[in-house]
Design an enzyme around this catalytic site. Structure first.
Site, PDB file in Angstrom:
ATOM      1  N   ASN A  10       0.873  -1.174   0.000  1.00 19.54           N
ATOM      2  CA  ASN A  10       0.000   0.000   0.000  1.00 19.54           C
ATOM      3  C   ASN A  10       0.910   1.223   0.000  1.00 19.54           C
ATOM      4  O   ASN A  10       1.524   1.546   1.010  1.00 19.54           O
ATOM      5  CB  ASN A  10      -0.882  -0.051   1.261  1.00 19.54           C
ATOM      6  CG  ASN A  10      -1.691   1.213   1.467  1.00 19.54           C
ATOM      7  OD1 ASN A  10      -1.748   2.088   0.603  1.00 19.54           O
ATOM      8  ND2 ASN A  10      -2.318   1.319   2.632  1.00 19.54           N
ATOM      9  N   TRP A  11       0.989   1.875  -1.145  1.00 19.98           N
ATOM     10  CA  TRP A  11       1.926   2.999  -1.284  1.00 19.98           C
ATOM     11  C   TRP A  11       1.385   4.295  -0.690  1.00 19.98           C
ATOM     12  O   TRP A  11       2.077   5.326  -0.694  1.00 19.98           O
ATOM     13  CB  TRP A  11       2.309   3.200  -2.766  1.00 19.98           C
ATOM     14  CG  TRP A  11       3.072   2.046  -3.358  1.00 19.98           C
ATOM     15  CD1 TRP A  11       3.523   0.935  -2.684  1.00 19.98           C
ATOM     16  CD2 TRP A  11       3.484   1.881  -4.710  1.00 19.98           C
ATOM     17  NE1 TRP A  11       4.186   0.084  -3.547  1.00 19.98           N
ATOM     18  CE2 TRP A  11       4.173   0.652  -4.803  1.00 19.98           C
ATOM     19  CE3 TRP A  11       3.340   2.648  -5.872  1.00 19.98           C
ATOM     20  CZ2 TRP A  11       4.712   0.172  -6.007  1.00 19.98           C
ATOM     21  CZ3 TRP A  11       3.873   2.178  -7.072  1.00 19.98           C
ATOM     22  CH2 TRP A  11       4.556   0.954  -7.132  1.00 19.98           C
ATOM     23  N   LYS A  12       0.150   4.261  -0.231  1.00 18.65           N
ATOM     24  CA  LYS A  12      -0.468   5.437   0.399  1.00 18.65           C
ATOM     25  C   LYS A  12      -0.270   6.696  -0.470  1.00 18.65           C
ATOM     26  O   LYS A  12      -0.268   6.596  -1.688  1.00 18.65           O
ATOM     27  CB  LYS A  12       0.049   5.606   1.836  1.00 18.65           C
ATOM     28  CG  LYS A  12      -0.161   4.322   2.647  1.00 18.65           C
ATOM     29  CD  LYS A  12       0.047   4.466   4.126  1.00 18.65           C
ATOM     30  CE  LYS A  12      -0.204   3.125   4.815  1.00 18.65           C
ATOM     31  NZ  LYS A  12      -0.034   3.180   6.257  1.00 18.65           N
ATOM     32  N   HIS A  95      -9.385   0.890   5.422  1.00 18.06           N
ATOM     33  CA  HIS A  95      -8.061   1.077   6.033  1.00 18.06           C
ATOM     34  C   HIS A  95      -8.196   1.972   7.267  1.00 18.06           C
ATOM     35  O   HIS A  95      -9.031   2.884   7.294  1.00 18.06           O
ATOM     36  CB  HIS A  95      -7.097   1.709   5.017  1.00 18.06           C
ATOM     37  CG  HIS A  95      -5.692   1.714   5.519  1.00 18.06           C
ATOM     38  ND1 HIS A  95      -5.228   2.678   6.371  1.00 18.06           N
ATOM     39  CD2 HIS A  95      -4.669   0.842   5.335  1.00 18.06           C
ATOM     40  CE1 HIS A  95      -3.967   2.398   6.685  1.00 18.06           C
ATOM     41  NE2 HIS A  95      -3.606   1.295   6.064  1.00 18.06           N
ATOM     42  N   GLU A  97      -6.566   4.396   8.286  1.00 17.88           N
ATOM     43  CA  GLU A  97      -6.456   5.840   8.038  1.00 17.88           C
ATOM     44  C   GLU A  97      -7.770   6.395   7.489  1.00 17.88           C
ATOM     45  O   GLU A  97      -8.140   7.539   7.767  1.00 17.88           O
ATOM     46  CB  GLU A  97      -5.265   6.109   7.097  1.00 17.88           C
ATOM     47  CG  GLU A  97      -3.952   5.916   7.847  1.00 17.88           C
ATOM     48  CD  GLU A  97      -2.811   5.328   7.038  1.00 17.88           C
ATOM     49  OE1 GLU A  97      -2.822   5.413   5.794  1.00 17.88           O
ATOM     50  OE2 GLU A  97      -1.884   4.769   7.656  1.00 17.88           O
ATOM     51  N   GLU A 167      -5.069  -5.301  10.833  1.00 22.37           N
ATOM     52  CA  GLU A 167      -4.031  -4.304  11.055  1.00 22.37           C
ATOM     53  C   GLU A 167      -4.293  -3.577  12.366  1.00 22.37           C
ATOM     54  O   GLU A 167      -5.078  -2.615  12.399  1.00 22.37           O
ATOM     55  CB  GLU A 167      -4.029  -3.282   9.911  1.00 22.37           C
ATOM     56  CG  GLU A 167      -3.815  -3.896   8.551  1.00 22.37           C
ATOM     57  CD  GLU A 167      -3.329  -2.864   7.545  1.00 22.37           C
ATOM     58  OE1 GLU A 167      -2.190  -3.002   7.088  1.00 22.37           O
ATOM     59  OE2 GLU A 167      -4.071  -1.916   7.259  1.00 22.37           O
ATOM     60  N   GLY A 173       2.656   1.985  10.920  1.00 20.65           N
ATOM     61  CA  GLY A 173       3.579   3.104  10.747  1.00 20.65           C
ATOM     62  C   GLY A 173       4.325   3.492  12.013  1.00 20.65           C
ATOM     63  O   GLY A 173       4.947   4.547  12.072  1.00 20.65           O
ATOM     64  N   SER A 213       3.638  -2.417  10.401  1.00 15.51           N
ATOM     65  CA  SER A 213       5.092  -2.480  10.537  1.00 15.51           C
ATOM     66  C   SER A 213       5.693  -3.830  10.148  1.00 15.51           C
ATOM     67  O   SER A 213       6.616  -4.320  10.803  1.00 15.51           O
ATOM     68  CB  SER A 213       5.520  -2.081  11.957  1.00 15.51           C
ATOM     69  OG  SER A 213       5.112  -0.747  12.235  1.00 15.51           O
ATOM     70  N   GLY A 234       2.876  -1.213   4.375  1.00 15.75           N
ATOM     71  CA  GLY A 234       2.871   0.212   4.074  1.00 15.75           C
ATOM     72  C   GLY A 234       4.289   0.700   3.841  1.00 15.75           C
ATOM     73  O   GLY A 234       4.852   0.569   2.757  1.00 15.75           O
ATOM     74  N   GLY A 235       4.893   1.241   4.888  1.00 16.49           N
ATOM     75  CA  GLY A 235       6.218   1.862   4.794  1.00 16.49           C
ATOM     76  C   GLY A 235       7.247   1.028   4.052  1.00 16.49           C
ATOM     77  O   GLY A 235       7.957   1.538   3.170  1.00 16.49           O
TER      78      GLY A 235
HETATM   79  P1  PGA Z   1       2.944   0.051   7.782  1.00 15.38           P
HETATM   80  O1  PGA Z   1       1.468   0.266   7.184  1.00 15.38           O
HETATM   81  O2  PGA Z   1       3.489  -1.190   7.142  1.00 15.38           O
HETATM   82  O3  PGA Z   1       3.693   1.291   7.401  1.00 15.38           O
HETATM   83  O4  PGA Z   1       2.798  -0.107   9.259  1.00 15.38           O
HETATM   84  C1  PGA Z   1       0.610  -0.819   7.014  1.00 15.38           C
HETATM   85  C2  PGA Z   1      -0.689  -0.354   6.426  1.00 15.38           C
HETATM   86  O5  PGA Z   1      -1.120   0.770   6.729  1.00 15.38           O
HETATM   87  O6  PGA Z   1      -1.316  -1.085   5.642  1.00 15.38           O
END
Ligand code: PGA
Length: 250
Positions: A10-12, A95, A97, A167, A173, A213, A234-235
């Site tokens: 997920n490149w956000k 998600h 967020e 998650e 993150g 993470s 994500g990251g």
């Molecule tokens: P993260 O994000 O790997 O940066 O913790 C995961 C996600 O939001 O899907």
């Protein structure tokens, strides 16, 4: 058990088209011999660019959200019809967020889930508790509510196109990962919840990703858990150096 691993990036809200293209091209080259199922979800504006690069490869094309309606006066929203038009196969919904920064509730997420499934998309439905909910002993209650709410009205046939991503919000993150044992306990509960809603067969088949993470250092121990079938990253998905070792965990 015929479950496979499904590793998604997920490149956000990161990268320009050129940067997305470069990362996508590297992933195409490096994951060509990868054994699992892969997906990248770029920002809306970069989807078409990435599509041209990953088309025909073993990497699926994802979007990070969609509107709850097909079309109309919805300023700033993007429709499933538009996503289909540019080759998107999978939509990430619910998600944390979206839930917490943009106040999406289960009713709204459910509308999106049903619309995406109706149009033939695969859906990655994200669920997970806040730290205060974990500390209050509410992990199962929260996850069950989000699963039942997100999947309300989804048929057994449609469930075949649903992936659940667990998650824990406190792990996203933050560099703090759930221990494999803590994650496994929730994954097992998620599968039981699916069994209650759709039966044992559906529960045994559904893919449950872990997210929060995930890094090259912890991917293998998480994937070794019985009920963890992949990762939503994500990251660490923003660089081939960290995503490829996760995607090829041994
Ligand atoms: P993260 O994000 O790997 O940066 O913790 C995961 C996600 O939001 O899907």
């Amino acid at each position: 058990m015929s479950r496979y691993y499904y590793i998604a990036g997920n490149w956000k809200m990161h990268y320009t088209r050129a940067q997305s293209a470069e990362l996508a091209q590297t992933l195409v080259n490096e994951l060509r011999d990868g054994k699992h199922k892969y997906l990248v979800a770029p920002s809306f504006t970069n989807i078409e660019t990435v599509s041209a690069i990953i088309e025909g490869t073993n990497i699926r094309l994802g979007a990070q959200n969609c509107a709850p309606e097909e079309q109309g006066a919805h300023t700033g929203e993007v429709s499933v019809l538009q996503l289909k038009d540019i080759g998107v196969q999978t939509i990430i919904l619910g998600h944390s967020e979206r839930r917490h920064s943009y106040k999406e509730d289960d009713t709204l997420i459910n509308k999106k889930v049903k619309l995406a499934l109706k149009h033939g998309f695969e859906v990655i439905l994200c669920i997970g508790e806040l730290l205060e909910e974990r500390e209050a002993g509410k992990v199962e209650e929260v996850c069950k509510t989000q699963i039942a709410g997100g999947l309300e009205g989804v048929t057994a046939a449609e469930l075949g196109n649903v992936v659940i991503a667990y998650e824990p919000v406190w792990a996203i993150g933050t560099g703090k990962t759930a221990t494999p044992q803590d994650a496994e306990a929730v994954h097992s509960f998620v599968r039981q919840t699916i069994a209650q809603l759709y039966g044992e067969d559906a529960a045994s088949k559904i893919i449950i990703q872990y997210g929060g993470s995930v890094k090259p250092e912890n991917a293998a121990e998480l994937m070794a858990m019985e009920n963890i079938n992949g990762a939503l990253v994500g990251g660490a998905s923003l660089k081939a150096d960290t995503f490829v070792p996760i995607a090829k965990f041994a």
